[in-house]
Design a protein around this motif. Structure first.
Motif, PDB file in Angstrom:
ATOM      1  N   VAL A  97       0.782  -1.230  -0.065  1.00 41.19           N
ATOM      2  CA  VAL A  97      -0.074   0.008  -0.111  1.00 41.19           C
ATOM      3  C   VAL A  97       0.843   1.290  -0.074  1.00 41.19           C
ATOM      4  O   VAL A  97       0.616   2.280  -0.655  1.00 41.19           O
ATOM      5  N   VAL A  98       1.921   1.319   0.739  1.00 42.45           N
ATOM      6  CA  VAL A  98       2.885   2.527   0.778  1.00 42.45           C
ATOM      7  C   VAL A  98       3.629   2.617  -0.404  1.00 42.45           C
ATOM      8  O   VAL A  98       3.703   3.778  -1.041  1.00 42.45           O
ATOM      9  N   GLN A 101       1.567   3.327  -3.540  1.00 43.03           N
ATOM     10  CA  GLN A 101       0.481   4.320  -3.424  1.00 43.03           C
ATOM     11  C   GLN A 101      -0.149   4.990  -4.549  1.00 43.03           C
ATOM     12  O   GLN A 101      -1.448   5.319  -4.698  1.00 43.03           O
ATOM     13  N   HIS A 102       0.672   5.293  -5.664  1.00 42.55           N
ATOM     14  CA  HIS A 102       0.257   6.090  -6.895  1.00 42.55           C
ATOM     15  C   HIS A 102      -0.707   4.900  -7.632  1.00 42.55           C
ATOM     16  O   HIS A 102      -1.315   5.465  -8.465  1.00 42.55           O
ATOM     17  N   ILE A 104      -2.734   2.897  -5.963  1.00 46.79           N
ATOM     18  CA  ILE A 104      -3.952   2.382  -4.970  1.00 46.79           C
ATOM     19  C   ILE A 104      -5.199   3.196  -5.287  1.00 46.79           C
ATOM     20  O   ILE A 104      -5.098   4.459  -5.061  1.00 46.79           O
TER      21      ILE A 104
END
Length: 198
Positions: A97-98, A101-102, A104
């Motif tokens: 997720v981190v 992130q772009h 998600i």
């Protein structure tokens, strides 16, 4: 067009339309659709699960994060096509997720939790189970394998060499280190799909 694809699916399943292959299904693209051909009865069960999951998520208004499953029978399923994520070093990778992130979309973690807790979905973070929508965001495209189906059916068949496991090694033909389909521990044929091994 959808009716025509379903009725004449074999004519569309050619090398020119090939998208990818897993252990239980082989995928071909036809315009904005994919045909998933069941290579094993487990593939059929996965497709039935995708139809069930998609219908339930549509009722909750969360279907935009999943490739729509339009049709399933014992031979094929038909879904919406999404552009696959590129491999890294010739292999899939874990969606984080981190770090990603772009990619998600909104509600991603909520959908992930529902798929995990309510539907017992398996292998939800593997990049090969996603496509990208027109906004460059993740969409679940392969969400039919459950943990119980994996443990009770897939693993025993894989251990017997009936269905393949993915093994990262050098193809003996092209020499590229990539994901190879291996049929049990005694399979010594280390060719990739492109070099003739299915």
């Amino acid at each position: 067009m959808l009716k025509q694809i379903i009725q004449n699916w074999k004519q569309y399943c050619s090398d020119d339309n090939f998208v990818g292959i897993g252990s239980t299904r082989k995928v071909y693209r036809v315009l904005d659709y994919v045909i998933k051909v069941h290579l094993h009865p487990i593939g059929y069960k996965q497709s039935l699960n995708e139809l069930k999951v998609y219908s339930s998520m549509a009722d909750k208004g969360l279907d935009s994060l999943l490739a729509q499953t339009y049709y399933v029978d014992e031979f094929i399923s038909v879904q919406t096509y999404y552009r696959p994520l590129e491999l890294k070093d010739n292999q899939s990778y874990e969606i984080k997720v981190v770090e990603h992130q772009h990619l998600i979309p909104d509600l991603f973690e909520e959908v992930l939790e529902i798929l995990d807790k309510k539907f017992d979905c398996f292998d939800l973070k593997d990049s090969s189970n996603y496509g990208l929508n027109n906004d460059g965001k993740l969409v679940f495209t392969d969400y039919g394998m459950t943990k119980s189906l994996y443990d009770k059916e897939w693993v025993p068949f894989a251990e017997k060499g009936i269905i393949p496991q993915i093994h990262f090694d050098f193809c003996k033909v092209c020499g590229i280190e990539k994901e190879l389909r291996m049929y049990g521990d005694n399979d010594k044929d280390k060719r990739c799909y492109n070099c003739g091994k299915e």
